[in-house]
Design a protein around this motif. Structure first.
Motif, PDB file in Angstrom:
ATOM      1  N   ILE A  23      81.396  83.325  57.431  1.00 17.04           N
ATOM      2  CA  ILE A  23      81.939  84.124  58.786  1.00 17.04           C
ATOM      3  C   ILE A  23      81.209  82.959  59.556  1.00 17.04           C
ATOM      4  O   ILE A  23      80.171  82.548  60.048  1.00 17.04           O
ATOM      5  CB  ILE A  23      80.446  84.803  58.688  1.00 17.04           C
ATOM      6  N   SER A  24      82.285  82.413  60.828  1.00 16.44           N
ATOM      7  CA  SER A  24      81.706  82.288  61.608  1.00 16.44           C
ATOM      8  C   SER A  24      81.545  83.141  63.513  1.00 16.44           C
ATOM      9  O   SER A  24      82.078  84.345  64.061  1.00 16.44           O
ATOM     10  CB  SER A  24      83.668  81.504  62.633  1.00 16.44           C
ATOM     11  N   VAL A  25      81.263  82.254  64.682  1.00 12.19           N
ATOM     12  CA  VAL A  25      80.413  83.077  66.008  1.00 12.19           C
ATOM     13  C   VAL A  25      80.738  81.963  66.473  1.00 12.19           C
ATOM     14  O   VAL A  25      80.846  80.840  66.343  1.00 12.19           O
ATOM     15  CB  VAL A  25      78.476  83.052  65.021  1.00 12.19           C
ATOM     16  N   CYS A  26      81.506  82.796  67.808  1.00 17.49           N
ATOM     17  CA  CYS A  26      81.045  81.636  69.262  1.00 17.49           C
ATOM     18  C   CYS A  26      80.704  82.509  70.015  1.00 17.49           C
ATOM     19  O   CYS A  26      80.294  83.211  69.956  1.00 17.49           O
ATOM     20  CB  CYS A  26      82.985  81.364  68.991  1.00 17.49           C
TER      21      CYS A  26
ATOM     22  N   TYR B 105      78.334  77.631  85.449  1.00 22.43           N
ATOM     23  CA  TYR B 105      78.851  76.627  83.532  1.00 22.43           C
ATOM     24  C   TYR B 105      78.638  77.621  82.694  1.00 22.43           C
ATOM     25  O   TYR B 105      77.148  78.389  82.742  1.00 22.43           O
ATOM     26  CB  TYR B 105      77.936  75.394  83.952  1.00 22.43           C
ATOM     27  N   ILE B 106      79.815  77.601  82.132  1.00 19.84           N
ATOM     28  CA  ILE B 106      79.545  78.491  80.584  1.00 19.84           C
ATOM     29  C   ILE B 106      79.355  77.698  79.320  1.00 19.84           C
ATOM     30  O   ILE B 106      80.641  76.446  79.703  1.00 19.84           O
ATOM     31  CB  ILE B 106      80.392  79.117  80.700  1.00 19.84           C
ATOM     32  N   PHE B 107      78.786  77.152  78.625  1.00 19.50           N
ATOM     33  CA  PHE B 107      79.830  76.270  77.913  1.00 19.50           C
ATOM     34  C   PHE B 107      79.065  77.229  76.329  1.00 19.50           C
ATOM     35  O   PHE B 107      78.947  78.216  75.472  1.00 19.50           O
ATOM     36  CB  PHE B 107      77.849  75.341  77.131  1.00 19.50           C
ATOM     37  N   VAL B 108      80.830  76.372  75.411  1.00 20.16           N
ATOM     38  CA  VAL B 108      80.816  77.265  74.015  1.00 20.16           C
ATOM     39  C   VAL B 108      81.088  76.750  73.190  1.00 20.16           C
ATOM     40  O   VAL B 108      81.507  75.531  73.824  1.00 20.16           O
ATOM     41  CB  VAL B 108      82.609  77.891  74.942  1.00 20.16           C
ATOM     42  N   ASP B 109      80.619  76.972  72.193  1.00 21.17           N
ATOM     43  CA  ASP B 109      80.836  76.712  71.037  1.00 21.17           C
ATOM     44  C   ASP B 109      80.712  77.627  69.728  1.00 21.17           C
ATOM     45  O   ASP B 109      80.621  78.826  69.817  1.00 21.17           O
ATOM     46  CB  ASP B 109      79.275  75.753  70.666  1.00 21.17           C
ATOM     47  N   GLU B 110      81.613  76.723  68.560  1.00 21.40           N
ATOM     48  CA  GLU B 110      81.857  77.606  67.337  1.00 21.40           C
ATOM     49  C   GLU B 110      81.108  77.145  65.983  1.00 21.40           C
ATOM     50  O   GLU B 110      80.971  75.900  66.231  1.00 21.40           O
ATOM     51  CB  GLU B 110      82.705  77.985  67.380  1.00 21.40           C
ATOM     52  N   ALA B 111      80.240  77.945  65.161  1.00 24.82           N
ATOM     53  CA  ALA B 111      79.622  77.742  64.049  1.00 24.82           C
ATOM     54  C   ALA B 111      80.331  78.991  63.168  1.00 24.82           C
ATOM     55  O   ALA B 111      80.502  79.874  63.264  1.00 24.82           O
ATOM     56  CB  ALA B 111      78.172  77.371  64.768  1.00 24.82           C
ATOM     57  N   GLY B 112      79.897  78.012  61.615  1.00 24.99           N
ATOM     58  CA  GLY B 112      80.441  79.089  61.187  1.00 24.99           C
ATOM     59  C   GLY B 112      79.127  79.215  59.509  1.00 24.99           C
ATOM     60  O   GLY B 112      78.356  77.922  59.255  1.00 24.99           O
ATOM     61  N   PHE B 113      79.162  80.182  59.058  1.00 26.43           N
ATOM     62  CA  PHE B 113      78.061  79.783  58.294  1.00 26.43           C
ATOM     63  C   PHE B 113      78.061  81.665  56.607  1.00 26.43           C
ATOM     64  O   PHE B 113      78.930  81.861  57.042  1.00 26.43           O
ATOM     65  CB  PHE B 113      76.450  80.646  59.045  1.00 26.43           C
ATOM     66  N   ASN B 114      77.446  81.614  56.247  1.00 29.35           N
ATOM     67  CA  ASN B 114      77.364  82.363  54.903  1.00 29.35           C
ATOM     68  C   ASN B 114      76.171  82.796  54.660  1.00 29.35           C
ATOM     69  O   ASN B 114      75.282  81.942  54.802  1.00 29.35           O
ATOM     70  CB  ASN B 114      78.287  81.647  53.276  1.00 29.35           C
ATOM     71  N   LEU B 115      75.792  84.096  54.284  1.00 26.30           N
ATOM     72  CA  LEU B 115      74.383  84.861  54.255  1.00 26.30           C
ATOM     73  C   LEU B 115      74.226  84.548  52.118  1.00 26.30           C
ATOM     74  O   LEU B 115      72.445  85.261  52.059  1.00 26.30           O
ATOM     75  CB  LEU B 115      74.881  86.390  54.592  1.00 26.30           C
ATOM     76  N   ALA B 116      74.675  83.997  52.179  1.00 24.75           N
ATOM     77  CA  ALA B 116      74.588  84.611  50.796  1.00 24.75           C
ATOM     78  C   ALA B 116      74.472  82.588  50.225  1.00 24.75           C
ATOM     79  O   ALA B 116      73.824  82.287  48.966  1.00 24.75           O
ATOM     80  CB  ALA B 116      76.084  84.959  49.784  1.00 24.75           C
ATOM     81  N   LYS B 117      74.200  82.126  51.059  1.00 23.24           N
ATOM     82  CA  LYS B 117      73.501  80.672  50.928  1.00 23.24           C
ATOM     83  C   LYS B 117      72.340  80.544  50.375  1.00 23.24           C
ATOM     84  O   LYS B 117      71.918  80.650  51.267  1.00 23.24           O
ATOM     85  CB  LYS B 117      73.819  79.674  52.461  1.00 23.24           C
TER      86      LYS B 117
END
Length: 322
Positions: free
Chosen positions: A291-294, A254-266
C-alpha cells in the motif's frame, strides 16, 4: 655397550679360532717346531688384544656415567628434565564433591539422632564420601543450626527475585517478538510485580532469559483468520480516518507532499522462546499487496491523504493533486 667396539670383539673371536685351527693342524702333521715357535706368539698377541678391548670398554662406560651425572647436576634436584611449559598443575587433585540438601539432612539424622559415627554415616549415605565432609556438615549444623548449603553470595545483590524472573519469562512466552527494550520499559513502569525495581539494564534481562533457556531464534509465522470481527473494525476505522482527511479541504500557502509505502503484514523476523519451542506470532494468512500513501500537509495540518494499492506513478500523482 658401545657398538663401535663390536668389531674388536669379533676380531678377537676370529683370532682364537685361527689359533685353535693352527694347533690342530700342527698336531695332525706332527709339526712340533711350528707349535713350539708360533703358538706362544699367537697367545701373547691374543692376550694384548683382549686386554685392549676390555680396557676400552671400561673407559667408555665410565665416561658415559660421568656425562649422565653431569647432566643431572645441572637439573634442579637431579631429577628428570622439566617439560616444556612448566610443571603441570592440579595433577591428581581431588575434585570437590557437591552434597545436596537431602543428603545433608540424612547425614545429620544418622549422626545426631541415630548415634552413628561420622565414618559409618559416610559409608552408609553415599559411596566415596569422605569423613571430613561429614564432619564439616555436622559442625555447620551444631554451630549455625543450618543443614542446607549456603547460597552463593558476594558482589551485588540480585535485581529480581525468582517470582519476578518467572514473570519476565512469561512475558516473553506471551509475546515472542517482544524486544528487550520493551521488557525493560514494562518492568520499570510496573507498580505491582516489579514495584521494587526502579531500573534494570538490557544485559541483565538478556542474562536472565539465557538463564531460563530463552534464546533468540527465527520467528515462525502462523496465519490467523484475516476477516475476523476485530480486524474488520480496525479496517473500517482506518478507512474512515482516510476519508475524513480527503474531505478536509483547506486553503493554505505552502503544501508539502510526500509518498510512503508499507505492508500491513510486515512483522519481526526474530523472537525469543524457551529452548526446544518455536517462537511464533499470529500473522495474516496472505501477505497481500503493498500500500502506498501520498499525503500533503501545510502549516494548518494534514491537507489530504490518498492510499493506493501498489506504487505511486505519474497518473496517481496527477489525480492526487487534482
Amino acid at each position: 655397550m658401545n657398538h663401535s667396539l663390536c668389531p674388536w670383539i669379533f676380531n678377537l673371536t676370529d683370532c682364537c679360532l685361527v689359533i685353535c685351527k693352527l694347533h690342530i693342524a700342527a698336531r695332525a702333521f706332527n709339526l712340533e717346531i711350528l707349535i713350539a715357535n708360533c703358538f706362544p706368539l699367537m697367545i701373547t698377541i691374543s692376550y694384548h688384544i683382549s686386554r685392549t678391548v676390555f680396557e676400552t670398554l671400561h673407559c667408555s662406560n665410565m665416561e658415559q656415567d660421568r656425562l649422565v651425572g653431569r647432566g643431572n647436576l645441572h637439573r634442579r634436584g637431579g631429577g628428570a628434565p622439566r617439560q616444556r611449559g612448566g610443571l603441570q598443575r592440579n595433577v591428581g587433585r581431588r575434585q570437590r564433591t557437591i552434597i545436596s540438601n537431602e543428603v545433608r539432612a540424612i547425614i545429620v539424622d544418622h549422626v545426631v539422632n541415630r548415634g552413628f559415627t561420622m565414618a559409618e554415616a559416610a559409608r552408609l549415605v553415599q559411596p566415596n564420601l569422605q569423613r571430613s565432609t561429614v564432619s564439616s556438615i555436622i559442625q555447620t549444623f551444631r554451630q549455625e543450626n543450618r543443614i542446607n548449603r549456603r547460597q552463593p553470595g558476594g558482589g551485588r545483590p540480585r535485581v529480581l527475585t525468582d517470582q519476578q524472573e518467572l514473570a519476565v519469562v512469561e512475558m516473553v512466552r506471551a509475546r515472542n517478538d517482544i524486544r528487550l527494550s520493551e521488557i525493560k520499559q514494562a518492568i520499570e513502569n510496573s507498580n505491582d510485580t516489579f514495584a521494587n525495581v526502579p531500573s534494570i539494564s538490557l544485559p541483565t534481562i538478556a542474562r536472565l532469559l539465557k538463564k531460563h533457556q530463552v534464546s533468540m531464534k527465527q520467528i515462525y509465522l502462523v496465519p490467523f483468520e484475516r476477516n475476523n470481527v476485530r480486524v474488520k473494525q480496525l479496517r473500517s476505522e482506518y478507512i474512515q480516518r482516510v476519508m475524513e482527511l480527503d474531505a478536509a479541504v483547506n486553503h493554505h500557502k505552502y503544501i508539502f507532499v510526500d509518498e510512503a509505502g508499507f505492508n500491513l503484514a510486515k512483522t519481526r523476523r526474530r523472537g525469543r522462546n524457551l529452548i526446544g519451542q518455536r517462537a511464533t506470532i499470529q500473522v495474516p494468512g496472505q501477505r497481500g499487496g503493498n500500500i502506498s500513501v501520498c499525503a500533503a500537509i501545510s502549516e494548518d495540518g494534514v491537507v489530504g491523504c490518498r492510499p493506493v494499492l501498489g506504487s505511486y506513478n505519474t497518473e496517481h500523482l496527477i489525480v492526487f493533486f487534482k
